[in-house]
Design a protein around this motif. Sequence first.
Motif, PDB file in Angstrom:
ATOM      1  N   SER A 102      29.282 -66.739  19.533  1.00 55.06           N
ATOM      2  CA  SER A 102      28.336 -67.728  19.050  1.00 55.06           C
ATOM      3  C   SER A 102      27.959 -67.442  17.594  1.00 55.06           C
ATOM      4  CB  SER A 102      27.073 -67.739  19.924  1.00 55.06           C
ATOM      5  OG  SER A 102      26.414 -66.499  19.865  1.00 55.06           O
ATOM      6  N   ASP A 103      27.495 -68.463  16.928  1.00 56.09           N
ATOM      7  CA  ASP A 103      27.083 -68.350  15.537  1.00 56.09           C
ATOM      8  C   ASP A 103      25.990 -67.284  15.425  1.00 56.09           C
ATOM      9  OD1 ASP A 103      26.845 -68.859  12.873  1.00 56.09           O
ATOM     10  OD2 ASP A 103      26.036 -70.886  13.083  1.00 56.09           O
ATOM     11  N   GLY A 104      26.160 -66.334  14.499  1.00 52.64           N
ATOM     12  CA  GLY A 104      25.206 -65.254  14.327  1.00 52.64           C
ATOM     13  C   GLY A 104      25.456 -64.058  15.219  1.00 52.64           C
ATOM     14  N   TRP A 106      27.514 -60.896  16.341  1.00 53.47           N
ATOM     15  CA  TRP A 106      28.506 -59.956  15.814  1.00 53.47           C
ATOM     16  C   TRP A 106      28.965 -58.936  16.852  1.00 53.47           C
ATOM     17  CZ3 TRP A 106      30.917 -61.115  11.528  1.00 53.47           C
ATOM     18  CH2 TRP A 106      30.291 -61.972  10.609  1.00 53.47           C
ATOM     19  N   HIS A 107      28.561 -59.095  18.074  1.00 56.15           N
ATOM     20  CA  HIS A 107      29.070 -58.232  19.143  1.00 56.15           C
ATOM     21  C   HIS A 107      30.451 -58.762  19.553  1.00 56.15           C
ATOM     22  CE1 HIS A 107      24.843 -57.168  19.291  1.00 56.15           C
ATOM     23  NE2 HIS A 107      25.140 -56.134  20.053  1.00 56.15           N
ATOM     24  N   VAL A 108      31.472 -58.218  18.970  1.00 51.39           N
ATOM     25  CA  VAL A 108      32.817 -58.764  19.132  1.00 51.39           C
ATOM     26  C   VAL A 108      33.552 -58.175  20.336  1.00 51.39           C
ATOM     27  CG1 VAL A 108      35.053 -59.063  17.978  1.00 51.39           C
ATOM     28  CG2 VAL A 108      32.945 -59.197  16.646  1.00 51.39           C
ATOM     29  N   LEU A 109      33.230 -56.962  20.713  1.00 48.81           N
ATOM     30  CA  LEU A 109      34.008 -56.292  21.753  1.00 48.81           C
ATOM     31  C   LEU A 109      34.054 -57.068  23.069  1.00 48.81           C
ATOM     32  CD1 LEU A 109      35.741 -53.766  22.237  1.00 48.81           C
ATOM     33  CD2 LEU A 109      33.703 -52.651  23.146  1.00 48.81           C
ATOM     34  N   PRO A 110      32.954 -57.634  23.572  1.00 52.76           N
ATOM     35  CA  PRO A 110      33.051 -58.405  24.820  1.00 52.76           C
ATOM     36  C   PRO A 110      34.041 -59.559  24.731  1.00 52.76           C
ATOM     37  CG  PRO A 110      30.767 -57.895  24.348  1.00 52.76           C
ATOM     38  CD  PRO A 110      31.547 -57.488  23.125  1.00 52.76           C
ATOM     39  N   SER A 111      34.036 -60.293  23.614  1.00 50.41           N
ATOM     40  CA  SER A 111      34.983 -61.400  23.469  1.00 50.41           C
ATOM     41  C   SER A 111      36.410 -60.885  23.308  1.00 50.41           C
ATOM     42  CB  SER A 111      34.597 -62.278  22.272  1.00 50.41           C
ATOM     43  OG  SER A 111      34.746 -61.587  21.045  1.00 50.41           O
ATOM     44  N   HIS A 112      36.554 -59.710  22.693  1.00 49.97           N
ATOM     45  CA  HIS A 112      37.859 -59.079  22.537  1.00 49.97           C
ATOM     46  C   HIS A 112      38.445 -58.735  23.915  1.00 49.97           C
ATOM     47  CE1 HIS A 112      40.215 -55.598  20.380  1.00 49.97           C
ATOM     48  NE2 HIS A 112      41.011 -56.493  20.923  1.00 49.97           N
ATOM     49  N   ILE A 113      37.625 -58.143  24.777  1.00 50.49           N
ATOM     50  CA  ILE A 113      38.067 -57.814  26.128  1.00 50.49           C
ATOM     51  C   ILE A 113      38.391 -59.085  26.907  1.00 50.49           C
ATOM     52  CG2 ILE A 113      37.306 -56.855  28.343  1.00 50.49           C
ATOM     53  CD1 ILE A 113      35.787 -54.718  26.777  1.00 50.49           C
ATOM     54  N   LEU A 114      37.549 -60.106  26.774  1.00 52.26           N
ATOM     55  CA  LEU A 114      37.804 -61.376  27.449  1.00 52.26           C
ATOM     56  C   LEU A 114      39.159 -61.950  27.044  1.00 52.26           C
ATOM     57  CD1 LEU A 114      37.029 -63.909  29.071  1.00 52.26           C
ATOM     58  CD2 LEU A 114      35.852 -64.738  27.020  1.00 52.26           C
ATOM     59  N   ALA A 115      39.430 -61.963  25.744  1.00 49.28           N
ATOM     60  CA  ALA A 115      40.698 -62.520  25.262  1.00 49.28           C
ATOM     61  C   ALA A 115      41.889 -61.781  25.862  1.00 49.28           C
ATOM     62  CB  ALA A 115      40.740 -62.465  23.739  1.00 49.28           C
ATOM     63  N   VAL A 148      39.859 -75.414  26.658  1.00 42.97           N
ATOM     64  CA  VAL A 148      38.493 -74.973  26.890  1.00 42.97           C
ATOM     65  C   VAL A 148      38.118 -73.944  25.831  1.00 42.97           C
ATOM     66  CG1 VAL A 148      39.227 -73.149  28.473  1.00 42.97           C
ATOM     67  CG2 VAL A 148      36.887 -74.012  28.626  1.00 42.97           C
ATOM     68  N   VAL A 149      36.853 -73.921  25.452  1.00 36.05           N
ATOM     69  CA  VAL A 149      36.329 -72.900  24.541  1.00 36.05           C
ATOM     70  C   VAL A 149      35.499 -71.925  25.361  1.00 36.05           C
ATOM     71  CG1 VAL A 149      34.728 -72.440  22.656  1.00 36.05           C
ATOM     72  CG2 VAL A 149      36.341 -74.343  22.486  1.00 36.05           C
ATOM     73  N   ALA A 150      35.814 -70.641  25.249  1.00 36.57           N
ATOM     74  CA  ALA A 150      35.033 -69.579  25.888  1.00 36.57           C
ATOM     75  C   ALA A 150      34.115 -68.988  24.833  1.00 36.57           C
ATOM     76  CB  ALA A 150      35.951 -68.511  26.472  1.00 36.57           C
ATOM     77  N   LEU A 151      32.813 -69.165  25.020  1.00 35.59           N
ATOM     78  CA  LEU A 151      31.814 -68.791  24.012  1.00 35.59           C
ATOM     79  C   LEU A 151      31.033 -67.572  24.485  1.00 35.59           C
ATOM     80  CD1 LEU A 151      30.682 -69.809  21.267  1.00 35.59           C
ATOM     81  CD2 LEU A 151      28.948 -71.044  22.586  1.00 35.59           C
ATOM     82  N   SER A 152      31.032 -66.513  23.669  1.00 43.28           N
ATOM     83  CA  SER A 152      30.361 -65.265  24.025  1.00 43.28           C
ATOM     84  C   SER A 152      29.064 -65.115  23.236  1.00 43.28           C
ATOM     85  CB  SER A 152      31.287 -64.075  23.721  1.00 43.28           C
ATOM     86  OG  SER A 152      30.641 -62.843  23.948  1.00 43.28           O
ATOM     87  N   CYS A 153      27.987 -64.726  23.948  1.00 46.66           N
ATOM     88  CA  CYS A 153      26.695 -64.493  23.299  1.00 46.66           C
ATOM     89  C   CYS A 153      26.019 -63.303  23.951  1.00 46.66           C
ATOM     90  CB  CYS A 153      25.813 -65.736  23.413  1.00 46.66           C
ATOM     91  SG  CYS A 153      24.178 -65.568  22.648  1.00 46.66           S
ATOM     92  N   MET A 177      33.009 -72.851  28.357  1.00 43.32           N
ATOM     93  CA  MET A 177      32.611 -71.808  29.297  1.00 43.32           C
ATOM     94  C   MET A 177      31.816 -70.769  28.529  1.00 43.32           C
ATOM     95  SD  MET A 177      34.868 -69.136  31.567  1.00 43.32           S
ATOM     96  CE  MET A 177      34.862 -70.131  33.064  1.00 43.32           C
ATOM     97  N   ALA A 178      30.585 -70.509  28.958  1.00 40.57           N
ATOM     98  CA  ALA A 178      29.719 -69.529  28.292  1.00 40.57           C
ATOM     99  C   ALA A 178      29.754 -68.217  29.057  1.00 40.57           C
ATOM    100  CB  ALA A 178      28.295 -70.062  28.221  1.00 40.57           C
ATOM    101  N   GLY A 179      29.534 -67.113  28.324  1.00 36.62           N
ATOM    102  CA  GLY A 179      29.486 -65.808  28.958  1.00 36.62           C
ATOM    103  C   GLY A 179      28.747 -64.805  28.100  1.00 36.62           C
ATOM    104  N   GLY A 180      28.193 -63.793  28.740  1.00 37.20           N
ATOM    105  CA  GLY A 180      27.476 -62.745  28.021  1.00 37.20           C
ATOM    106  C   GLY A 180      26.008 -62.732  28.385  1.00 37.20           C
ATOM    107  N   PRO A 181      25.346 -61.574  28.270  1.00 37.06           N
ATOM    108  CA  PRO A 181      23.936 -61.453  28.657  1.00 37.06           C
ATOM    109  C   PRO A 181      22.997 -62.309  27.839  1.00 37.06           C
ATOM    110  CG  PRO A 181      24.697 -59.472  27.518  1.00 37.06           C
ATOM    111  CD  PRO A 181      25.914 -60.286  27.822  1.00 37.06           C
TER     112      PRO A 181
END
Length: 374
Positions: A102-104, A106-115, A148-153, A177-181
């Motif tokens: 998501s915009d703003g 910078w926690h990239v690792l969760p989206s990296h693992i998802l990909a 589909v867009v998988a959006l991590s926040c 699809m949204a994901g993350g705490p």
Amino acid sequence: MNATGITDAVRADFDTCLADADEGGALELAVGLVTSGVSAEDVLLGLVAPAQVRVGERWECGEWTVAQEHAATHVSRLTVDAVASAAPVGGGSPRHVLVACSDGEWHVLPSHILAEVMRLRGFQVRSLGGSVSPHELLSDVHQNGPDVVALSCTLTFNLPLAQRQIETCQCAGIPVMAGGPGFGPEGTWAYALGADLYAADARDAAEALLHRWPPVLCGESSVQAGAVEEYAALVRRRPELLADLIHVLRDVFPGLRERPGGSGLSDVPYPSDIPSPSGVPGPSGREHEDGTDFLGRLLDSLAAAVFVDDARVFTGQLAFASAYFSARSVEPRCLLAMTDALADRLRGSPRTLDTLSAGHRCLATREADSRRPG
């Protein structure tokens, strides 16, 4: 040996590699698991991801410095790449997923693992990394046409920005699809923002898309116009409110004046890639921020709580901040003074006042609990 082949001893060895910033040791251990028959997905989700949560816990409780966290996170990122490269990837699927933070955010690792989990499951994946603006997201959607867009926040104060991305995708006819705490317990705030799907982790995301393909547009935002109006007012007044908070802290706690940076929270380092434990909003993901920025994040959390009309966004950030300060011998009472000062300055904003009242109760309860014997 447990079901995945990852024992407590293996986890302890990997934690040691992260603590020592031992790239070679971490890669050898993780890739060795894959070559011995443990699935790459299990290594990513059963070893690397939980280890990164423990990295965050060590930073939050003051055991580790931000430099130690950065070094460990770097090793985790390298490990994800190495594990993914060592495993066979499913092929032939026409399913195209675009992964972005998501915009703003910078926690990239969760989206990296998802990909990488998605690739292992045979999806075609394109990953845009951290803090993707709605404009950048829309441009990529038009150029590459994902299904589909998988959006991590990870951080809740990014929720208003995430809604802009969700709306942008849906206007282009692409489900999200949204994901993350950052999206709250069981995706509560993801659905409030209008996301079409929510997944608690990468495995759930892959399973959901495999069994519910093609994803469809069905989300609908429940954000109210009054909430948007108060949120916008808080955003406009942010510089003024931030200056007020700094003055309040100096007046209430004179000793803070002697600390470098003026606010008394002058050197609050935030780690770069920690999935916050238990879904509690955590560090910002920027390499280094001073105390003014820390106070700004609290204001941002207040604004986001008003936006989604749920005080838990704000009280969660206050709980994190209180624990963080306590671990570093900073008096958490400053948060109570801050909350009361904001309530005094925002009397004309009923949703905001309700949220601040919830924050006051949360902090007062924590303080009372801390004073109880045992």
